[in-house]
Design a protein around this motif. Structure first.
Motif, PDB file in Angstrom:
ATOM      1  N   ASP A  33       3.373   7.550  14.259  1.00 57.36           N
ATOM      2  CA  ASP A  33       3.392   6.952  12.924  1.00 57.36           C
ATOM      3  C   ASP A  33       4.309   5.734  12.940  1.00 57.36           C
ATOM      4  OD1 ASP A  33       6.109   7.781  12.560  1.00 57.36           O
ATOM      5  OD2 ASP A  33       5.456   9.705  11.747  1.00 57.36           O
ATOM      6  N   THR A  34       4.345   4.991  11.839  1.00 66.09           N
ATOM      7  CA  THR A  34       5.100   3.734  11.829  1.00 66.09           C
ATOM      8  C   THR A  34       6.599   3.952  12.026  1.00 66.09           C
ATOM      9  OG1 THR A  34       5.293   3.787   9.405  1.00 66.09           O
ATOM     10  CG2 THR A  34       3.402   2.627  10.331  1.00 66.09           C
ATOM     11  N   PHE A  35       7.132   5.066  11.506  1.00 60.49           N
ATOM     12  CA  PHE A  35       8.563   5.339  11.678  1.00 60.49           C
ATOM     13  C   PHE A  35       8.890   5.561  13.150  1.00 60.49           C
ATOM     14  CE2 PHE A  35       8.236   7.126   7.187  1.00 60.49           C
ATOM     15  CZ  PHE A  35       8.760   5.983   6.614  1.00 60.49           C
ATOM     16  N   MET A  38       8.864   2.274  15.006  1.00 59.73           N
ATOM     17  CA  MET A  38      10.097   1.538  14.741  1.00 59.73           C
ATOM     18  C   MET A  38      11.292   2.148  15.472  1.00 59.73           C
ATOM     19  SD  MET A  38       9.785  -1.196  12.950  1.00 59.73           S
ATOM     20  CE  MET A  38      11.454  -1.437  12.339  1.00 59.73           C
ATOM     21  N   PHE A  78      13.470  -3.200   7.751  1.00 60.90           N
ATOM     22  CA  PHE A  78      12.874  -1.941   8.201  1.00 60.90           C
ATOM     23  C   PHE A  78      11.703  -1.550   7.299  1.00 60.90           C
ATOM     24  CE2 PHE A  78      12.647   2.727   8.237  1.00 60.90           C
ATOM     25  CZ  PHE A  78      12.574   2.982   9.600  1.00 60.90           C
ATOM     26  N   GLN A  81       8.818  -4.056   7.921  1.00 56.51           N
ATOM     27  CA  GLN A  81       8.157  -3.883   9.209  1.00 56.51           C
ATOM     28  C   GLN A  81       7.275  -2.643   9.223  1.00 56.51           C
ATOM     29  OE1 GLN A  81       9.003  -6.288  12.187  1.00 56.51           O
ATOM     30  NE2 GLN A  81       6.897  -5.649  11.936  1.00 56.51           N
ATOM     31  N   ASN A  82       7.741  -1.553   8.598  1.00 57.78           N
ATOM     32  CA  ASN A  82       6.919  -0.343   8.520  1.00 57.78           C
ATOM     33  C   ASN A  82       5.647  -0.587   7.708  1.00 57.78           C
ATOM     34  OD1 ASN A  82       8.006   2.378   9.676  1.00 57.78           O
ATOM     35  ND2 ASN A  82       9.832   1.303   8.963  1.00 57.78           N
ATOM     36  N   TYR A  86       1.796  -0.452   9.043  1.00 55.07           N
ATOM     37  CA  TYR A  86       0.778   0.360   8.358  1.00 55.07           C
ATOM     38  C   TYR A  86      -0.424  -0.493   7.967  1.00 55.07           C
ATOM     39  CZ  TYR A  86      -1.670   2.630   4.541  1.00 55.07           C
ATOM     40  OH  TYR A  86      -2.661   3.128   3.717  1.00 55.07           O
ATOM     41  N   GLN A 186      18.488  -0.308  12.593  1.00 54.07           N
ATOM     42  CA  GLN A 186      17.097   0.105  12.462  1.00 54.07           C
ATOM     43  C   GLN A 186      16.772   1.294  13.360  1.00 54.07           C
ATOM     44  OE1 GLN A 186      14.017  -2.748  11.953  1.00 54.07           O
ATOM     45  NE2 GLN A 186      15.389  -4.273  11.106  1.00 54.07           N
ATOM     46  N   GLY A 190      15.187   4.490  11.814  1.00 54.53           N
ATOM     47  CA  GLY A 190      14.002   5.061  12.446  1.00 54.53           C
ATOM     48  C   GLY A 190      14.173   6.527  12.779  1.00 54.53           C
ATOM     49  N   SER A 193      14.059   8.506   9.454  1.00 48.64           N
ATOM     50  CA  SER A 193      12.722   8.525   8.869  1.00 48.64           C
ATOM     51  C   SER A 193      11.733   9.320   9.708  1.00 48.64           C
ATOM     52  CB  SER A 193      12.209   7.085   8.703  1.00 48.64           C
ATOM     53  OG  SER A 193      13.064   6.326   7.890  1.00 48.64           O
TER      54      SER A 193
END
Length: 291
Positions: A33-35, A38, A78, A81-82, A86, A186, A190, A193
């Motif tokens: 996933d995006t987290f 990152m 952050f 960017q997420n 997405y 970050q 990350g 999250s």
């Protein structure tokens, strides 16, 4: 070599890096996933930045007197960017890039409140024109809102917030210090999250090259862009940056069979015009300012 050619060469590196990061992020989306993207990107980025700081003797530039501002800056980056990652997975890449280009317009509107700059009539006109461009790209309807486009639009606003705080930090913080906190903070965001549920996916062996590409391309893209801006005026550099749109549109067509939407190109051209109008006006006002 003249300044325009040198800036163009650096901007070529920026365009290739941003496009590579977009392709890598989409390739990772099926497994992470995006987290998580990152998290691993930030860890690798932090290792690269620390290694370079040690090699160049810049460890002493890390300061803690503006830590709150660093945290605020990286919160916006952050989040942006997420949302950007997405959006890349649910709408065509060209749409993401087109909406992202509205970020300088939001910076121009926010600068009077955070940087004590004047809100000129030209900034207001540029913002209105840019918003029209966003509407052309998105073509929203009352009955349906595309979550990918909304994510891209909010990402652009978040990137604007990050740019504002970065400008504030550059008054007394070195680039090395800013990059260190960028990756370190970050990485913490990350980890929180991605790991709040106690489940952080470890990438498979096939995914690690893509993660390395996301991490390295992200750092390289911003480095190339910064170098280009240090060589040539923004009125020259920004048009080169907008070449990312046709490049990523061709990449989307070649790799993902994404259609080339004429409304996206038209909307991006309007957004570009708004940005260029604002930058040109700023340049003229500085040249004619007394002293």
């Amino acid at each position: 070599m003249n300044e325009i050619l040198r800036a163009a060469m650096w901007m070529t590196g920026s365009i290739v890096s941003f496009s590579s990061m977009a392709v890598a992020a989409r390739s990772l989306a099926g497994e992470l996933d995006t987290f998580e993207i990152m998290l691993f990107r930030s860890i690798i980025g932090m290792a690269i930045v620390i290694t370079l700081m040690i090699a160049l003797g810049k460890r002493g530039e890390i300061r803690r007197d503006r830590l709150g501002l660093h945290i605020a800056r990286n919160f916006f980056h952050f989040a942006g960017q997420n949302l950007w990652f997405y959006a890349l997975t649910v709408i065509p890449m060209a749409q993401v890039f087109a909406v992202e280009f509205s970020s300088p317009i939001w910076v121009a509107l926010a600068a009077p409140f955070f940087l004590k700059e004047r809100l000129t009539a030209m900034r207001m006109v540029s913002a209105i024109i840019g918003f029209v461009g966003i509407l052309v790209v998105a073509r929203p309807t009352v009955s349906q809102f595309d979550p990918g486009l909304i994510a891209a639009a909010i990402a652009a606003i978040c990137f604007a917030g990050s740019a504002i705080f970065t400008k504030m930090l550059t008054r007394d913080q070195s680039i090395a210090c800013i990059l260190f906190y960028l990756t370190a903070i970050q990485a913490v965001f990350g980890l929180i999250s991605a790991g709040y549920d106690g489940d952080v996916s470890i990438p498979s062996a096939a995914m690690w090259p893509w993660i390395l590409l996301v991490a390295c391309a992200g750092l390289l893209a911003h480095f190339c862009l910064t170098k280009a801006l240090s060589i040539a005026p923004a009125t020259i550099v920004i048009p080169f940056d907008f070449l990312r749109l046709p490049v990523i549109a061709l990449v989307g067509m070649a790799l993902y069979d994404e259609p080339l939407d004429s409304f996206v190109i038209l909307g991006a051209a309007i957004i570009f015009g708004a940005n260029y109008l604002n930058i040109s006006a700023e340049g003229r006002s500085r040249r004619t300012a007394p002293g």
